[in-house]
Design a protein around this motif. Sequence first.
Motif, PDB file in Angstrom:
ATOM      1  N   TYR A   7      -7.457   6.765   1.102  1.00  0.00           N
ATOM      2  CA  TYR A   7      -6.171   6.335   0.541  1.00  0.00           C
ATOM      3  C   TYR A   7      -4.944   6.542   1.457  1.00  0.00           C
ATOM      4  O   TYR A   7      -4.601   7.666   1.536  1.00  0.00           O
ATOM      5  CB  TYR A   7      -6.035   6.729  -0.885  1.00  0.00           C
ATOM      6  N   ARG A   8      -4.619   5.621   2.142  1.00  0.00           N
ATOM      7  CA  ARG A   8      -3.080   5.702   2.574  1.00  0.00           C
ATOM      8  C   ARG A   8      -1.931   5.226   1.771  1.00  0.00           C
ATOM      9  O   ARG A   8      -2.038   4.188   1.366  1.00  0.00           O
ATOM     10  CB  ARG A   8      -3.183   4.927   4.204  1.00  0.00           C
ATOM     11  N   TYR A   9      -0.666   5.925   1.987  1.00  0.00           N
ATOM     12  CA  TYR A   9       0.140   5.559   1.548  1.00  0.00           C
ATOM     13  C   TYR A   9       1.205   5.741   2.338  1.00  0.00           C
ATOM     14  O   TYR A   9       2.358   6.538   2.397  1.00  0.00           O
ATOM     15  CB  TYR A   9       0.357   6.608   0.300  1.00  0.00           C
ATOM     16  N   THR A  10       1.152   4.808   3.526  1.00  0.00           N
ATOM     17  CA  THR A  10       2.168   4.740   4.302  1.00  0.00           C
ATOM     18  C   THR A  10       3.282   3.819   3.760  1.00  0.00           C
ATOM     19  O   THR A  10       3.215   2.866   3.144  1.00  0.00           O
ATOM     20  CB  THR A  10       1.395   3.932   5.574  1.00  0.00           C
ATOM     21  N   VAL A  68       7.563   7.060  -5.790  1.00  0.00           N
ATOM     22  CA  VAL A  68       6.396   6.118  -6.340  1.00  0.00           C
ATOM     23  C   VAL A  68       5.086   6.492  -5.539  1.00  0.00           C
ATOM     24  O   VAL A  68       4.039   6.474  -5.929  1.00  0.00           O
ATOM     25  CB  VAL A  68       6.987   4.609  -6.174  1.00  0.00           C
ATOM     26  N   ASN A  69       5.417   6.789  -4.290  1.00  0.00           N
ATOM     27  CA  ASN A  69       4.379   6.949  -3.513  1.00  0.00           C
ATOM     28  C   ASN A  69       3.478   8.378  -3.755  1.00  0.00           C
ATOM     29  O   ASN A  69       2.246   8.452  -3.892  1.00  0.00           O
ATOM     30  CB  ASN A  69       4.503   6.941  -1.685  1.00  0.00           C
ATOM     31  N   LEU A  70       4.344   9.077  -4.168  1.00  0.00           N
ATOM     32  CA  LEU A  70       3.764  10.411  -4.677  1.00  0.00           C
ATOM     33  C   LEU A  70       3.251  10.385  -5.960  1.00  0.00           C
ATOM     34  O   LEU A  70       2.069  10.987  -6.251  1.00  0.00           O
ATOM     35  CB  LEU A  70       5.081  11.498  -4.724  1.00  0.00           C
ATOM     36  N   PRO A  75      -4.411  13.148  -4.817  1.00  0.00           N
ATOM     37  CA  PRO A  75      -4.149  14.652  -5.172  1.00  0.00           C
ATOM     38  C   PRO A  75      -2.620  14.850  -4.760  1.00  0.00           C
ATOM     39  O   PRO A  75      -2.296  14.159  -3.733  1.00  0.00           O
ATOM     40  CB  PRO A  75      -4.787  15.228  -3.799  1.00  0.00           C
ATOM     41  N   LYS A  76      -2.041  15.537  -5.754  1.00  0.00           N
ATOM     42  CA  LYS A  76      -0.455  15.593  -5.671  1.00  0.00           C
ATOM     43  C   LYS A  76      -0.087  16.522  -4.551  1.00  0.00           C
ATOM     44  O   LYS A  76       1.087  16.940  -4.865  1.00  0.00           O
ATOM     45  CB  LYS A  76      -0.122  15.823  -7.043  1.00  0.00           C
ATOM     46  N   ALA A  77      -0.747  17.067  -3.708  1.00  0.00           N
ATOM     47  CA  ALA A  77      -0.403  18.019  -2.789  1.00  0.00           C
ATOM     48  C   ALA A  77      -0.470  17.232  -1.359  1.00  0.00           C
ATOM     49  O   ALA A  77      -1.071  16.220  -1.308  1.00  0.00           O
ATOM     50  CB  ALA A  77      -1.240  19.340  -2.954  1.00  0.00           C
ATOM     51  N   ARG A 135      -1.457  10.383   4.584  1.00  0.00           N
ATOM     52  CA  ARG A 135      -2.705   9.981   3.985  1.00  0.00           C
ATOM     53  C   ARG A 135      -2.725  11.056   2.673  1.00  0.00           C
ATOM     54  O   ARG A 135      -2.545  12.130   2.525  1.00  0.00           O
ATOM     55  CB  ARG A 135      -3.825  10.608   4.836  1.00  0.00           C
ATOM     56  N   SER A 136      -3.641  10.537   1.743  1.00  0.00           N
ATOM     57  CA  SER A 136      -4.121  11.244   0.585  1.00  0.00           C
ATOM     58  C   SER A 136      -5.630  10.706   0.306  1.00  0.00           C
ATOM     59  O   SER A 136      -5.827   9.686   0.371  1.00  0.00           O
ATOM     60  CB  SER A 136      -3.189  10.683  -0.679  1.00  0.00           C
ATOM     61  N   GLY A 137      -6.440  11.836   0.354  1.00  0.00           N
ATOM     62  CA  GLY A 137      -7.706  11.323  -0.300  1.00  0.00           C
ATOM     63  C   GLY A 137      -8.702  11.801   0.855  1.00  0.00           C
ATOM     64  O   GLY A 137      -9.816  11.549   0.652  1.00  0.00           O
ATOM     65  N   ASP A 138      -8.452  12.182   2.044  1.00  0.00           N
ATOM     66  CA  ASP A 138      -9.618  12.457   3.217  1.00  0.00           C
ATOM     67  C   ASP A 138      -8.895  13.672   3.841  1.00  0.00           C
ATOM     68  O   ASP A 138      -7.889  14.179   3.494  1.00  0.00           O
ATOM     69  CB  ASP A 138      -9.522  11.094   4.003  1.00  0.00           C
ATOM     70  N   ALA A 139     -10.032  14.206   4.519  1.00  0.00           N
ATOM     71  CA  ALA A 139      -9.997  15.620   4.996  1.00  0.00           C
ATOM     72  C   ALA A 139      -9.377  15.640   6.432  1.00  0.00           C
ATOM     73  O   ALA A 139      -9.266  16.671   6.730  1.00  0.00           O
ATOM     74  CB  ALA A 139     -11.194  16.337   5.022  1.00  0.00           C
TER      75      ALA A 139
END
Length: 140
Positions: A7-10, A68-70, A75-77, A135-139
């Motif tokens: 999940y990318r939040y660019t 909004v992206n946050l 995951p909120k971190a 990025r959010s959601g990947d390691a």
Amino acid sequence: MTTLPTYRYTPGPLHATLLAGSVPLFLGALLSDIAYGQTYQIQWANFASWLIAGALVFSGFALLFALVNLLRARPKAGRPTVYFLLLLAAWVVGLVNAFQHAKDAYAMMPTGLVLSAIVTLLAVAATWTGLTNLRSGDAQ
């Protein structure tokens, strides 16, 4: 082998423009403060005040996009949170800097110059974090 989606939040184009637009405005205010400190020409203080006001508008809208992206991040971190906090810190310090620049011309020195340097560094750090593959959601 199961692959987890990334999940990318660019930042989108408008968000990136607002984010990147605040850096030269804060930097211009810092340079105007330096010029004022060397020449004592009041117009440099006026330039700095207007540049800070413009930067606050740009970074304020970028801050709304970052919020909004946050909120959309799974995951909120991690980097979305760091990005939002850096941008929030830059905006708050920029607001304090605007209040400092609202004083009489020489009364703003040297605190205005120091605040301009701090807010410029925060804006650069926020822009760097925001434009480098949030990025959010990947390691990775």
